[in-house]
Every structure is written in C-alpha cells, then in structure tokens.
Design a protein around this motif. Structure first.
Motif, PDB file in Angstrom:
ATOM      1  N   SER A 240      -6.896  12.647  -7.383  1.00  0.00           N
ATOM      2  CA  SER A 240      -7.692  11.795  -8.270  1.00  0.00           C
ATOM      3  C   SER A 240      -8.962  11.291  -7.597  1.00  0.00           C
ATOM      4  O   SER A 240      -9.791  10.643  -8.233  1.00  0.00           O
ATOM      5  N   SER A 280     -12.246  18.949 -11.582  1.00  0.00           N
ATOM      6  CA  SER A 280     -11.139  18.092 -11.165  1.00  0.00           C
ATOM      7  C   SER A 280      -9.955  18.997 -10.824  1.00  0.00           C
ATOM      8  O   SER A 280      -9.908  20.152 -11.230  1.00  0.00           O
ATOM      9  N   THR A 283      -6.021  17.720 -12.934  1.00  0.00           N
ATOM     10  CA  THR A 283      -5.807  16.422 -13.569  1.00  0.00           C
ATOM     11  C   THR A 283      -7.017  16.084 -14.414  1.00  0.00           C
ATOM     12  O   THR A 283      -8.103  16.641 -14.199  1.00  0.00           O
ATOM     13  N   THR A 286     -10.836  11.116 -13.640  1.00  0.00           N
ATOM     14  CA  THR A 286     -10.402   9.737 -13.412  1.00  0.00           C
ATOM     15  C   THR A 286     -11.595   8.834 -13.123  1.00  0.00           C
ATOM     16  O   THR A 286     -12.702   9.302 -12.888  1.00  0.00           O
ATOM     17  N   HIS A 289     -12.905   9.732  -9.821  1.00  0.00           N
ATOM     18  CA  HIS A 289     -13.796  10.896  -9.879  1.00  0.00           C
ATOM     19  C   HIS A 289     -15.193  10.465 -10.309  1.00  0.00           C
ATOM     20  O   HIS A 289     -16.202  10.894  -9.728  1.00  0.00           O
TER      21      HIS A 289
END
Length: 588
Positions: A240, A280, A283, A286, A289
């Motif tokens: 993440s 990413s 995932t 986030t 990110h």
C-alpha cells in the motif's frame, strides 16, 4: 545513540548545498542564488532556488525547502542516519559507530539481510529466464512483444516449474530457514515443510524509489490460479506504500504520472516511451499511494482498463487522488481494453493523443452517473440533473463551481441558469452554503494569516540583513512570534544574531519532521516587492509594529483575571508600542 550536534553541523558545513544539489538538478546562477527545475514537482519554468548564502533550497512553486540533509532525505527517500552517512562519506568524515539498541540492531540487520536476499533471488530468477528451464517464460514475454532491452531494464525473470528450486539454491548459499521465512519468498506447510512461493511463473521484481528490490510479482504460465501473485508484506515490503515503476517514473520529467492496473501495462508503456507510468501492486489505489505520487507530480492520469472493473477502480481512485491535492484525469482507451493492447494496435503517437484528451475527473464522474438514469425518460433526465446539481454543490469556490456548471450545461444541452438554480436548491436542501465569492475564511482567520506573513517577512529580512537586528533589539521579542514553529525559529535565529553568526541551514537541523523543515525553510524565503530603500524601511517599520501589537494582544488575552502584575506589564507594553510607529530603521 544520537550523533553530537557539533558533528552533524560539521557534516552539513562540509557539504555545500549548491554542489550537492547540482548532482541532481541542473542549476543556473541568477544574482546571489541558483535556479533550476524543481525535482519535487513538474514545472516548465524554474522556480527551484538554491541559496549558497543561506545554504538552503526553496521551491516557490510547490513550497519544498530545507537544507542539504532535507534535500537528500526527500530526493533519495533516505532516513536521517542514511543521509548523514552519505554526506559524511562525501566529505571524508568518519562517523563514530552508532550504538543501536538490541531491537534496533535486530530490525536494521533483518532489513539489510532481506534486501540482500531479494537481490540474490532477483539474480537467480533473471538467470533462469535465460536458461533452458525458462524458455516458456521468455517465449511468453516475447509474445507480448517485449524487447531484450526492456526485459533487462526491468530485471524480468522466471521461477522454474518445480517448487523447491529457489529454496535449494538459497540453502546452498548458506541462507537459514528463519530468514527465508521472513522474506516472503517461501511458503511453509506442516506437510510439505518450506517450499517456493513462486514457481512456474514469469517474475517481476518490485523496486522501491531507490531501485532496491523489495518484493516480487509473478504471472503463472498456463491456466493456474491465481493468475498474478505478489509477495506478502514483509519488514521491507508494504504494497500500500509502493508503486511499480515509480523508481523510473519519478525521474521522467513529464507533467503527469500515468497510473495503470498492472505490471505489463507499465512495462509496455515504458517500452513505448511513456516512462512516467506506474501501477499499484495487486491492490486498489490507497491514500498512501496518493501521498507518494504527490511527492513527484501535481497531476495523475488514471489509465485503467476500459472494462467495468477498470471504471469502478477509477471511480474509487478519484476522491483519494483529489484528497491528496492532486489533479486527476481519466484516459479513455475504447475500443481497446488496456494500454498494452491500445499501443500494439495504434502506436505510441495515438496513445499520446489520448493522454492529451484525457477527461477531467469530475466530468468522468458525471458521465458515470448518467449511466444510472434513463435519459430518454423526462423523469429520469430530471433525476440525473438533480444528481449532477448535488455534486456541483461540492465546489465551494464560486468561480470553479460556475466553470463546471457551464461545462455540464454545454455537454448536456441544459440552460446554464436552470442548472445553477438546481445547484442552489440542492445546497439549500442539504444545508450547504453555496458561496458567492472565493472562500477567504473568517475575518479573524484572515487577520491571523496576515500576522503569519508579517512574521515570515521579518524572519527573512533578519537573515538577509542581520544588522537590522541591532535596530529592533529590545523593541520586539521572540514571544511576539505566537505560532509554535515561528516561535521556535525566532528563538534559534535571535540566539544566532546575538552570537553574530547567522546560519539558517543550522536552524533547519533543529526540526526533525520533514513537514516542519519545509515550513521553517518557507519562513526564510518570504518576499515583499519594494522599489526603493524608503519603501523597504516603511514596510519594515510597519511589520515590526504589527508583530509587536499582535504579540501584546495575544499575551493579554491569555492573562488570568487575577494576574494584576501581568496586566500592568501589558499596559506598559502598549505605551511603548506607540514609539514603534516613529521608529527610524535604516537598511544600509
């Protein structure tokens, strides 16, 4: 242990900031400072300033600033000890052995060993791809039209068909099971024992922004499940907080970063010349990110697959990106599914055209909202417009809101005034005030911002013209700087002025948090345009008066009703304040 302040200062003093920054940024001298393109955000006109006198840098575009330690920590993503070591080595200074606690030693040693282990694994996978065992993997990559140069630059590899190959290799290298278990490279099963996590897969090494291998992704050969597999989280890998390809994208110098869904999208785009692409790691995007992207760009182009899943991913990403202070656009690839397929069909030039025409994220959200209504039915169309109005209420600044109302009205052929009335009605229903002018905050808040600006100006003037201190000494004190960080900075600066040696870069070292260092740097880079010395003296006199007046009022407001002595001091201060209006200040 903490290194002595004298040693830290010696290392800073022995590393001229212009010399260090010049190794990363092309600088050109203008007056007493050097300017270049900011490495922390994309820009066309140089606003990144490096001052040899202050031994500081400051970007007038994005606000990044600090001393030589701050720069290296921000640019290289180093910790402070890593930065200190790098600059000490550069200056030829030997650092005393730092005494780590047992836990620190254990964690630091573990991270170092895991990074080394991952490097070994990456080399092993890379070798296997080019062996007879890796023929299927190499054929797959070639079928995706990847060149040898691209395969090499991304360090692509192959995990053999047997699930104990890497394990046996590592054991021959003397690697213990405990470290292998921590690495995420192995699975542990009561029946099977320890065996390879990745087997019969093309391997994608995952690197951090400093190009260190922190994990792996693997694409299975054949119909095995899951199709893609990533390393689990380890002491050096947090999916993440990392983005695939960012180690290259951050140096691309493009005005934006393309955010894709997967490894092959990034690799295909880089091969086609779009080295600003990232993805990413298995995932959704986030907040971490988005914060990471904010360090390197101001604009993100969401380049997700054109299917429903890609559309949903874009809708989830938009508010996250915006919350981080980034501008967001959405790239349309229809009739093609993903960037790789698009480029193979139409080429890089056409893809660049799509980037240039990427849709504003708000307009994209509106187009997605449209899908939920039957636009051929008057009732459905009205419901859609009400939904649009509810979203337009979210824009608090009138000019921005009006621009979007105009854009939506033009696209959907609705009268501007009619849509604006709907927006006003939606605001009233939701008890959300629609502002008729740009948000300026309450009067008190505006006044507070004015005081901050005055305090910044005085701090900047004092480091640029230290002789001014003698003229205001005794008339203004550090207590007049009422903000926490401003007060700390003023105390450090006034102490240096008393000693007769002003070193702004040394003051930055006092602050440990990057955001504090950035804000402190901004305090020494305020500007006020004055054409003549007389105007400068007038501005300085007014600034000193304003700061002192605010300081007196602030202290008086904090007094307890029974503090008679404090009240008397306040009365004396107010009487002395009148003298500042006629204070003669010379800037010569």
């Amino acid at each position: 242990m903490l290194y002595p302040e004298e040693l830290v200062e010696e290392i800073r003093a022995r590393n001229d900031i212009v010399d260090v920054v010049s190794g990363y940024v092309k600088l050109q001298r203008k007056g007493s400072s050097y300017f270049g393109l900011c490495p922390f955000h994309n820009e066309k006109s140089p606003s990144f300033s490096v001052s040899p006198g202050k031994q500081m840098y400051y970007c007038f575009g994005c606000g990044a600033g600090g001393n030589v330690f701050t720069f290296l920590m921000e640019y290289e993503n180093y910790t402070f000890p890593e930065t200190l070591k790098a600059l000490a080595d550069r200056a030829g200074i030997s650092l005393p052995e730092r005494e780590y606690s047992q836990e620190e030693k254990k964690q630091q040693d573990l991270k170092s060993r895991l990074l080394e282990l991952n490097k070994m694994a990456a080399r092993y996978f890379y070798y296997q791809l080019r062996s007879e065992n890796g023929r299927q993997g190499l054929e797959y990559l070639k079928s995706r039209q990847l060149s040898d140069e691209t395969i090499k630059s991304f360090g692509l590899g192959f995990a053999n068909k047997y699930s104990n190959d890497l394990y046996n290799y590592m054991k021959k290298q003397g690697i213990g099971d405990e470290l292998l278990r921590e690495s995420g490279l192995m699975n542990v099963d009561e029946a099977k024992g320890m065996y390879d996590k990745f087997w019969n897969r093309v391997i994608f090494p995952i690197m951090d922004v400093n190009s260190r291998v922190i994990g792996f992704g693997g694409r299975v050969m054949g119909d095995g499940k899951p199709k893609y597999l990533n390393s689990p989280e380890t002491p050096i890998f947090d999916k993440s907080r990392n983005l695939y390809g960012l180690n290259v994208a951050r140096t691309s110098r493009k005005k934006n970063i393309l955010v894709c869904e997967g490894y092959m999208d990034v690799i295909s785009l880089h091969q086609a010349g779009f080295r600003n692409a990232v993805a990413s790691l298995g995932t959704a995007l986030t907040t971490q990110h988005a914060g990471l992207l904010k360090r390197y760009t101001d604009e993100v182009v969401l380049t997700y697959d054109s299917d429903d899943a890609g559309t949903r991913a874009a809708m989830r990403a938009i508010p996250i990106v915006k919350a981080a202070g980034l501008s967001a656009k959405v790239l349309h690839m229809q009739p093609y599914k993903d960037p790789d397929e698009f480029i193979k069909a139409l080429g890089a030039e056409k893809f660049q055209e799509r980037i240039d025409k990427a849709e504003n994220s708000f307009m994209f959200e509106i187009s997605m909202l449209e899908r939920e209504y039957d636009m051929k039915d008057p009732e459905g169309k009205t419901a859609f417009y009400n939904g649009v109005a509810a979203k337009l209420v979210e824009f608090e600044v009138e000019l921005e809101r009006e621009n979007y109302i105009e854009a939506v009205a033009e696209r959907y052929h609705i009268a501007f005034d009619s849509l604006r009335k709907l927006v006003n009605r939606a605001a009233m229903k939701g008890a959300v005030p629609v502002r008729t002018e740009p948000r300026r905050g309450k009067k008190a808040a505006g006044k507070e911002e004015g005081i901050k600006k005055s305090q910044k100006l005085l701090l900047t003037w004092l480091i640029e013209k230290p002789k001014l201190y003698g003229q205001i000494k005794g008339r203004i004190s550090t207590e007049d700087f009422t903000e926490g960080l401003y007060y700390e900075t003023a105390e450090l600066l006034f102490a240096q002025l008393e000693e007769g040696s002003v070193i702004p870069a040394k003051i930055i070292n006092h602050f440990t948090e990057p955001e504090q260092q950035r804000e402190a740097a901004a305090l020494f880079n305020a500007s006020l345009q004055t054409d003549t010395p007389a105007e400068m003296e007038k501005a300085l006199r007014e600034t000193v008066y304003r700061i002192r007046n605010h300081g007196i009022a602030h202290r008086r407001a904090m007094l307890e009703p029974t503090d008679i002595a404090g009240l008397q001091r306040s009365i004396v201060e107010e009487r002395e304040l009148a003298e500042l209006k006629n204070l003669h200040i010379s800037i010569e």
